[in-house]
Write a protein that holds these residues in place. Structure first.
Motif, PDB file in Angstrom:
ATOM      1  N   LEU A 173      18.484  39.858  41.458  1.00 29.20           N
ATOM      2  CA  LEU A 173      18.370  38.530  40.864  1.00 29.20           C
ATOM      3  C   LEU A 173      19.447  37.560  41.343  1.00 29.20           C
ATOM      4  O   LEU A 173      19.541  36.443  40.853  1.00 29.20           O
ATOM      5  CB  LEU A 173      18.419  38.639  39.334  1.00 29.20           C
ATOM      6  N   SER A 174      20.257  37.969  42.306  1.00 26.34           N
ATOM      7  CA  SER A 174      21.304  37.065  42.795  1.00 26.34           C
ATOM      8  C   SER A 174      20.726  36.094  43.817  1.00 26.34           C
ATOM      9  O   SER A 174      19.678  36.343  44.413  1.00 26.34           O
ATOM     10  CB  SER A 174      22.458  37.861  43.409  1.00 26.34           C
ATOM     11  N   ARG A 175      21.419  34.994  44.011  1.00 22.73           N
ATOM     12  CA  ARG A 175      20.974  33.953  44.934  1.00 22.73           C
ATOM     13  C   ARG A 175      21.265  34.352  46.371  1.00 22.73           C
ATOM     14  O   ARG A 175      22.323  34.894  46.661  1.00 22.73           O
ATOM     15  CB  ARG A 175      21.697  32.653  44.613  1.00 22.73           C
ATOM     16  N   ALA A 176      20.344  34.036  47.266  1.00 26.02           N
ATOM     17  CA  ALA A 176      20.554  34.296  48.695  1.00 26.02           C
ATOM     18  C   ALA A 176      21.627  33.360  49.248  1.00 26.02           C
ATOM     19  O   ALA A 176      22.408  33.744  50.116  1.00 26.02           O
ATOM     20  CB  ALA A 176      19.250  34.125  49.459  1.00 26.02           C
ATOM     21  N   ASP A 177      21.659  32.131  48.737  1.00 24.78           N
ATOM     22  CA  ASP A 177      22.641  31.138  49.168  1.00 24.78           C
ATOM     23  C   ASP A 177      23.565  30.862  47.987  1.00 24.78           C
ATOM     24  O   ASP A 177      23.156  30.298  46.980  1.00 24.78           O
ATOM     25  CB  ASP A 177      21.928  29.851  49.593  1.00 24.78           C
ATOM     26  N   GLN A 178      24.814  31.266  48.112  1.00 27.48           N
ATOM     27  CA  GLN A 178      25.765  31.141  46.998  1.00 27.48           C
ATOM     28  C   GLN A 178      26.435  29.775  46.909  1.00 27.48           C
ATOM     29  O   GLN A 178      27.230  29.542  46.009  1.00 27.48           O
ATOM     30  CB  GLN A 178      26.824  32.245  47.097  1.00 27.48           C
ATOM     31  N   HIS A 179      26.119  28.833  47.823  1.00 28.70           N
ATOM     32  CA  HIS A 179      26.688  27.492  47.750  1.00 28.70           C
ATOM     33  C   HIS A 179      26.156  26.764  46.510  1.00 28.70           C
ATOM     34  O   HIS A 179      25.074  27.066  46.012  1.00 28.70           O
ATOM     35  CB  HIS A 179      26.335  26.683  49.000  1.00 28.70           C
ATOM     36  N   LEU A 180      26.894  25.794  46.058  1.00 25.08           N
ATOM     37  CA  LEU A 180      26.456  24.980  44.926  1.00 25.08           C
ATOM     38  C   LEU A 180      25.213  24.179  45.315  1.00 25.08           C
ATOM     39  O   LEU A 180      25.124  23.666  46.434  1.00 25.08           O
ATOM     40  CB  LEU A 180      27.559  24.019  44.492  1.00 25.08           C
ATOM     41  N   ASP A 181      24.268  24.057  44.388  1.00 23.50           N
ATOM     42  CA  ASP A 181      23.069  23.258  44.649  1.00 23.50           C
ATOM     43  C   ASP A 181      23.431  21.811  44.972  1.00 23.50           C
ATOM     44  O   ASP A 181      22.793  21.177  45.802  1.00 23.50           O
ATOM     45  CB  ASP A 181      22.128  23.293  43.444  1.00 23.50           C
ATOM     46  N   SER A 182      24.442  21.299  44.310  1.00 22.43           N
ATOM     47  CA  SER A 182      24.830  19.907  44.548  1.00 22.43           C
ATOM     48  C   SER A 182      25.257  19.686  45.995  1.00 22.43           C
ATOM     49  O   SER A 182      25.081  18.595  46.536  1.00 22.43           O
ATOM     50  CB  SER A 182      25.939  19.481  43.585  1.00 22.43           C
ATOM     51  N   GLU A 183      25.792  20.706  46.664  1.00 19.86           N
ATOM     52  CA  GLU A 183      26.146  20.589  48.078  1.00 19.86           C
ATOM     53  C   GLU A 183      24.893  20.521  48.947  1.00 19.86           C
ATOM     54  O   GLU A 183      24.811  19.737  49.879  1.00 19.86           O
ATOM     55  CB  GLU A 183      27.014  21.771  48.515  1.00 19.86           C
TER      56      GLU A 183
ATOM     57  N   GLY B 199      16.718  15.079  38.572  1.00 22.77           N
ATOM     58  CA  GLY B 199      16.693  15.722  39.878  1.00 22.77           C
ATOM     59  C   GLY B 199      18.076  15.746  40.482  1.00 22.77           C
ATOM     60  O   GLY B 199      19.049  15.313  39.859  1.00 22.77           O
ATOM     61  N   MET B 200      18.146  16.219  41.714  1.00 18.87           N
ATOM     62  CA  MET B 200      19.438  16.445  42.350  1.00 18.87           C
ATOM     63  C   MET B 200      19.855  15.378  43.353  1.00 18.87           C
ATOM     64  O   MET B 200      21.027  15.284  43.683  1.00 18.87           O
ATOM     65  CB  MET B 200      19.411  17.790  43.071  1.00 18.87           C
ATOM     66  N   ASN B 201      18.906  14.589  43.862  1.00 16.88           N
ATOM     67  CA  ASN B 201      19.273  13.621  44.894  1.00 16.88           C
ATOM     68  C   ASN B 201      18.857  12.211  44.485  1.00 16.88           C
ATOM     69  O   ASN B 201      17.676  11.938  44.282  1.00 16.88           O
ATOM     70  CB  ASN B 201      18.635  13.982  46.238  1.00 16.88           C
ATOM     71  N   LYS B 202      19.831  11.335  44.374  1.00 18.55           N
ATOM     72  CA  LYS B 202      19.605   9.963  43.916  1.00 18.55           C
ATOM     73  C   LYS B 202      18.594   9.220  44.794  1.00 18.55           C
ATOM     74  O   LYS B 202      17.718   8.523  44.288  1.00 18.55           O
ATOM     75  CB  LYS B 202      20.928   9.207  43.900  1.00 18.55           C
ATOM     76  N   PHE B 203      18.681   9.381  46.104  1.00 18.00           N
ATOM     77  CA  PHE B 203      17.817   8.616  47.007  1.00 18.00           C
ATOM     78  C   PHE B 203      16.363   9.075  46.913  1.00 18.00           C
ATOM     79  O   PHE B 203      15.443   8.268  46.974  1.00 18.00           O
ATOM     80  CB  PHE B 203      18.345   8.691  48.430  1.00 18.00           C
ATOM     81  N   GLU B 204      16.161  10.371  46.746  1.00 17.72           N
ATOM     82  CA  GLU B 204      14.797  10.868  46.555  1.00 17.72           C
ATOM     83  C   GLU B 204      14.222  10.340  45.239  1.00 17.72           C
ATOM     84  O   GLU B 204      13.075   9.904  45.181  1.00 17.72           O
ATOM     85  CB  GLU B 204      14.772  12.396  46.570  1.00 17.72           C
ATOM     86  N   LEU B 205      15.018  10.375  44.180  1.00 14.94           N
ATOM     87  CA  LEU B 205      14.543   9.889  42.877  1.00 14.94           C
ATOM     88  C   LEU B 205      14.272   8.385  42.907  1.00 14.94           C
ATOM     89  O   LEU B 205      13.322   7.913  42.288  1.00 14.94           O
ATOM     90  CB  LEU B 205      15.553  10.242  41.786  1.00 14.94           C
TER      91      LEU B 205
ATOM     92  N   LEU C 241      21.216  21.052  36.902  1.00 15.49           N
ATOM     93  CA  LEU C 241      20.978  21.841  35.697  1.00 15.49           C
ATOM     94  C   LEU C 241      21.576  23.241  35.776  1.00 15.49           C
ATOM     95  O   LEU C 241      21.614  23.950  34.769  1.00 15.49           O
ATOM     96  CB  LEU C 241      19.474  21.925  35.414  1.00 15.49           C
ATOM     97  N   ASN C 242      22.051  23.641  36.951  1.00 20.65           N
ATOM     98  CA  ASN C 242      22.687  24.956  37.087  1.00 20.65           C
ATOM     99  C   ASN C 242      24.162  24.923  36.677  1.00 20.65           C
ATOM    100  O   ASN C 242      24.773  25.977  36.570  1.00 20.65           O
ATOM    101  CB  ASN C 242      22.586  25.448  38.538  1.00 20.65           C
ATOM    102  N   ARG C 243      24.708  23.756  36.459  1.00 22.89           N
ATOM    103  CA  ARG C 243      26.121  23.652  36.055  1.00 22.89           C
ATOM    104  C   ARG C 243      26.234  23.734  34.547  1.00 22.89           C
ATOM    105  O   ARG C 243      25.442  23.156  33.809  1.00 22.89           O
ATOM    106  CB  ARG C 243      26.704  22.345  36.550  1.00 22.89           C
ATOM    107  N   ALA C 244      27.220  24.434  34.085  1.00 21.80           N
ATOM    108  CA  ALA C 244      27.451  24.587  32.655  1.00 21.80           C
ATOM    109  C   ALA C 244      27.636  23.224  32.008  1.00 21.80           C
ATOM    110  O   ALA C 244      28.298  22.355  32.571  1.00 21.80           O
ATOM    111  CB  ALA C 244      28.685  25.462  32.413  1.00 21.80           C
ATOM    112  N   GLY C 245      27.038  23.020  30.879  1.00 22.32           N
ATOM    113  CA  GLY C 245      27.176  21.770  30.149  1.00 22.32           C
ATOM    114  C   GLY C 245      26.212  20.683  30.577  1.00 22.32           C
ATOM    115  O   GLY C 245      26.236  19.587  30.016  1.00 22.32           O
TER     116      GLY C 245
END
Length: 155
Positions: free
Chosen positions: A57-67, A126-132, A147-151
């Motif tokens: 169940l771990s992520r293949a890419d451990q970088h932050l989604d925001s990156e 969503g995650m990207n301002k320009f797409e939204l 949404l993956n960040r705590a809080g």
């Protein structure tokens, strides 16, 4: 970026963005799917922990989604048949006058083209301002949130 609603097109034709990008909502694909009840629950013996390890169940890419989402990616994540199925599902499942929140949204929402006027509100997170910003189906704006960040909270 110039955004067009496809004015002057025959009913049911996809909207266009700029010159090269066609945007499908599902109403313009020609796909028709029969509606029949399905059971989405698979009955398993044992417990969840017996079937999967933490490595499974771990992520293949451990970088932050925001990156990853810093760069806008104006792509489709599903094919035309899936878009058509979603659009037709939304058309029957969401009553006019509803408030709609498109979670994990992007530059396109696969709602019927009438949703912006038929719904009381359509907003997104969503995650990207320009797409939204390019999502012309939103009537009440958007919130950029990981949404993956705590809080994190939905709008």
């Amino acid at each position: 970026m110039q955004i067009s609603d496809g004015g002057g097109k025959a009913p049911g034709q996809p909207r266009e963005r700029g010159v090269l990008v066609r945007r499908f909502t599902g109403e313009s694909t020609g796909f028709d799917f029969p509606k029949s009840p399905i059971d989405l629950i698979e009955r398993w013996g044992g417990s969840f922990g017996d079937r999967f390890s933490s490595t499974d169940l771990s992520r293949a890419d451990q970088h932050l989604d925001s990156e990853f989402y810093v760069v806008p990616r104006f792509v489709y994540h599903i094919d035309e048949g899936a878009v058509a199925a979603l659009t037709n599902y939304y058309k029957g499942a969401i009553r006019p006058g509803s408030d709609v929140l498109d979670i994990c949204s992007s530059w396109v929402s696969h709602y019927p083209v009438t949703f912006k006027k038929d719904m009381r509100s359509v907003q997104a997170s969503g995650m990207n301002k320009f797409e939204l910003m390019a999502n012309d189906q939103l009537s009440k704006g958007y919130t950029v949130v990981d949404l993956n960040r705590a809080g994190s909270k939905l709008p």
